[in-house]
Design a protein around this motif. Sequence first.
Motif, short mmCIF file in Angstrom:
data_model
loop_
_atom_site.label_atom_id
_atom_site.label_comp_id
_atom_site.label_asym_id
_atom_site.label_seq_id
_atom_site.Cartn_x
_atom_site.Cartn_y
_atom_site.Cartn_z
N MET A 1 0.82 -1.21 0.00
CA MET A 1 0.00 0.00 0.00
C MET A 1 0.85 1.26 0.00
SD MET A 1 -2.93 -1.22 -0.27
CE MET A 1 -3.69 0.38 -0.24
N ASN A 2 1.98 1.21 -0.69
CA ASN A 2 2.88 2.36 -0.73
C ASN A 2 2.40 3.35 -1.78
OD1 ASN A 2 5.04 4.04 -0.25
ND2 ASN A 2 6.42 2.92 -1.62
N SER A 3 1.36 4.10 -1.47
CA SER A 3 0.78 5.06 -2.40
C SER A 3 0.34 6.30 -1.63
CB SER A 3 -0.43 4.46 -3.12
OG SER A 3 -1.04 5.42 -3.96
N ILE A 4 0.34 7.44 -2.33
CA ILE A 4 -0.17 8.66 -1.72
C ILE A 4 -1.51 9.06 -2.34
CG2 ILE A 4 2.14 9.50 -1.20
CD1 ILE A 4 1.83 11.46 -3.56
N ARG A 5 -1.99 8.31 -3.33
CA ARG A 5 -3.17 8.70 -4.10
C ARG A 5 -4.42 7.99 -3.55
NH1 ARG A 5 -1.71 10.93 -9.19
NH2 ARG A 5 -3.67 10.21 -10.09
N TYR A 6 -5.14 8.72 -2.71
CA TYR A 6 -6.36 8.17 -2.12
C TYR A 6 -7.55 9.11 -2.37
CZ TYR A 6 -3.58 4.65 0.26
OH TYR A 6 -2.74 3.61 0.53
N ASP A 7 -8.70 8.50 -2.57
CA ASP A 7 -9.97 9.22 -2.70
C ASP A 7 -10.88 8.80 -1.56
OD1 ASP A 7 -8.86 9.98 -5.09
OD2 ASP A 7 -10.50 9.26 -6.35
N VAL A 8 -11.63 9.75 -1.03
CA VAL A 8 -12.66 9.42 -0.05
C VAL A 8 -13.91 10.22 -0.38
CG1 VAL A 8 -11.85 11.14 1.62
CG2 VAL A 8 -13.25 9.21 2.39
N PRO A 138 -3.02 -2.73 -7.80
CA PRO A 138 -4.13 -3.48 -8.40
C PRO A 138 -5.20 -3.83 -7.37
CG PRO A 138 -2.28 -4.94 -8.00
CD PRO A 138 -1.80 -3.55 -7.67
N ASP A 139 -6.42 -3.98 -7.86
CA ASP A 139 -7.55 -4.36 -6.99
C ASP A 139 -7.56 -5.87 -6.83
OD1 ASP A 139 -9.84 -4.47 -5.52
OD2 ASP A 139 -11.20 -4.11 -7.21
N THR A 140 -6.72 -6.36 -5.94
CA THR A 140 -6.62 -7.78 -5.67
C THR A 140 -7.12 -8.08 -4.26
OG1 THR A 140 -4.37 -7.59 -4.80
CG2 THR A 140 -4.61 -7.93 -7.18
N ASP A 141 -7.28 -9.36 -3.95
CA ASP A 141 -7.68 -9.75 -2.60
C ASP A 141 -6.64 -9.29 -1.58
OD1 ASP A 141 -9.92 -10.95 -3.68
OD2 ASP A 141 -9.09 -12.98 -3.60
N GLU A 142 -5.38 -9.39 -1.96
CA GLU A 142 -4.31 -9.00 -1.05
C GLU A 142 -4.34 -7.49 -0.79
OE1 GLU A 142 -3.96 -10.87 -3.72
OE2 GLU A 142 -3.50 -12.83 -2.83
N THR A 143 -4.58 -6.71 -1.84
CA THR A 143 -4.64 -5.26 -1.68
C THR A 143 -5.82 -4.87 -0.79
OG1 THR A 143 -3.66 -4.89 -3.85
CG2 THR A 143 -4.85 -3.05 -2.87
N TYR A 144 -6.97 -5.50 -1.05
CA TYR A 144 -8.14 -5.19 -0.23
C TYR A 144 -7.88 -5.52 1.24
CZ TYR A 144 -12.49 -5.91 2.23
OH TYR A 144 -13.46 -5.89 3.19
N ALA A 145 -7.28 -6.68 1.50
CA ALA A 145 -7.03 -7.07 2.89
C ALA A 145 -6.11 -6.07 3.58
CB ALA A 145 -6.43 -8.47 2.93
N ARG A 168 -15.76 -4.58 0.99
CA ARG A 168 -15.07 -4.26 -0.26
C ARG A 168 -15.96 -3.41 -1.15
NH1 ARG A 168 -11.50 -8.80 -3.31
NH2 ARG A 168 -10.34 -7.45 -4.77
N ALA A 169 -15.39 -2.36 -1.72
CA ALA A 169 -16.15 -1.47 -2.61
C ALA A 169 -16.02 -1.97 -4.05
CB ALA A 169 -15.62 -0.05 -2.51
N SER A 170 -17.15 -2.01 -4.75
CA SER A 170 -17.11 -2.30 -6.18
C SER A 170 -16.81 -1.01 -6.93
CB SER A 170 -18.44 -2.88 -6.65
OG SER A 170 -19.50 -1.96 -6.42
N ASP A 171 -16.00 -1.11 -7.97
CA ASP A 171 -15.58 0.10 -8.67
C ASP A 171 -15.36 -0.21 -10.14
OD1 ASP A 171 -14.64 2.95 -8.53
OD2 ASP A 171 -12.81 2.01 -9.25
N ARG A 172 -16.04 0.55 -11.00
CA ARG A 172 -15.93 0.32 -12.43
C ARG A 172 -14.54 0.63 -12.96
NH1 ARG A 172 -21.02 3.80 -14.34
NH2 ARG A 172 -20.20 5.06 -12.63
N ALA A 173 -13.80 1.48 -12.25
CA ALA A 173 -12.45 1.84 -12.69
C ALA A 173 -11.39 0.84 -12.23
CB ALA A 173 -12.10 3.23 -12.18
N GLY A 174 -11.80 -0.17 -11.48
CA GLY A 174 -10.85 -1.18 -11.04
C GLY A 174 -9.95 -0.75 -9.91
N ARG A 175 -10.40 0.21 -9.09
CA ARG A 175 -9.60 0.66 -7.95
C ARG A 175 -9.90 -0.19 -6.73
NH1 ARG A 175 -11.56 6.74 -7.64
NH2 ARG A 175 -13.53 5.59 -7.78
N ALA A 176 -8.89 -0.39 -5.90
CA ALA A 176 -9.10 -1.05 -4.62
C ALA A 176 -9.79 -0.09 -3.68
CB ALA A 176 -7.76 -1.50 -4.04
#
Length: 209
Positions: A1-8, A138-145, A168-176
């Motif tokens: 999860m080494n990212s700075i790009r988050y949406d809320v 990527p929106d994977t099970d590991e990323t979601y966990a 888990r949120a569903s997202d058409r753009a494929g974001r975790a």
Amino acid sequence: MNSIRYDVKIFVQETSAVEPAEYIPVFHRWIQEQRLPELLIDVADYRHVPDGPGVVLVAHDAQYAMDAAEGRQGLLYSRRRETHPSRTAIEGTEARLRSVLHDALTACQELETEPALQGRLRFRGDELVLWCNDRLVPDTDETYAALAQHVQACVATLYPGQSVEVSRASDRAGRAGVVVRAAGAPGVETLLARLGGAGVTRSNGVQHE
């Protein structure tokens, strides 16, 4: 999860009665007054886009949009970089998520107390959606966990002693992403205080307690 790009996204209460066009002069005035604790740059109008971002306040590090995606209006805060002094020292995903939530809730508080809106806007305190908006994550099970684990730590601060569901949120753009739903609905000021945001000074010198 080494990212700075988050949406809320924090949703508007169903009883709120503000037309999207009303945000345009409000956001322009915010730029003139620099009402939020970062450099505010421009306003973009996407009201013509169905279920789109609506009216967007563009800042140097982030964007604030009164978003209407999937027919649900809310404040969508999208962080893109961390150059402001309050963000450059952030270390770790949990601290970053707390910062993202704090900035989103600060904008919600400003909107709720905006004189031009005459108290007609209120945000829900019992539901929010958070995404990692990074194509390298990527929106994977590991990323979601991993994301859910970090969000759970923030949730414990936002909703102490309450029953909270993180899914888990569903997202058409494929974001975790994750959806947070709490049994209680504290107000924006309460949530900010729990994050350590009480008493934040606006750039115009007004202080919330």
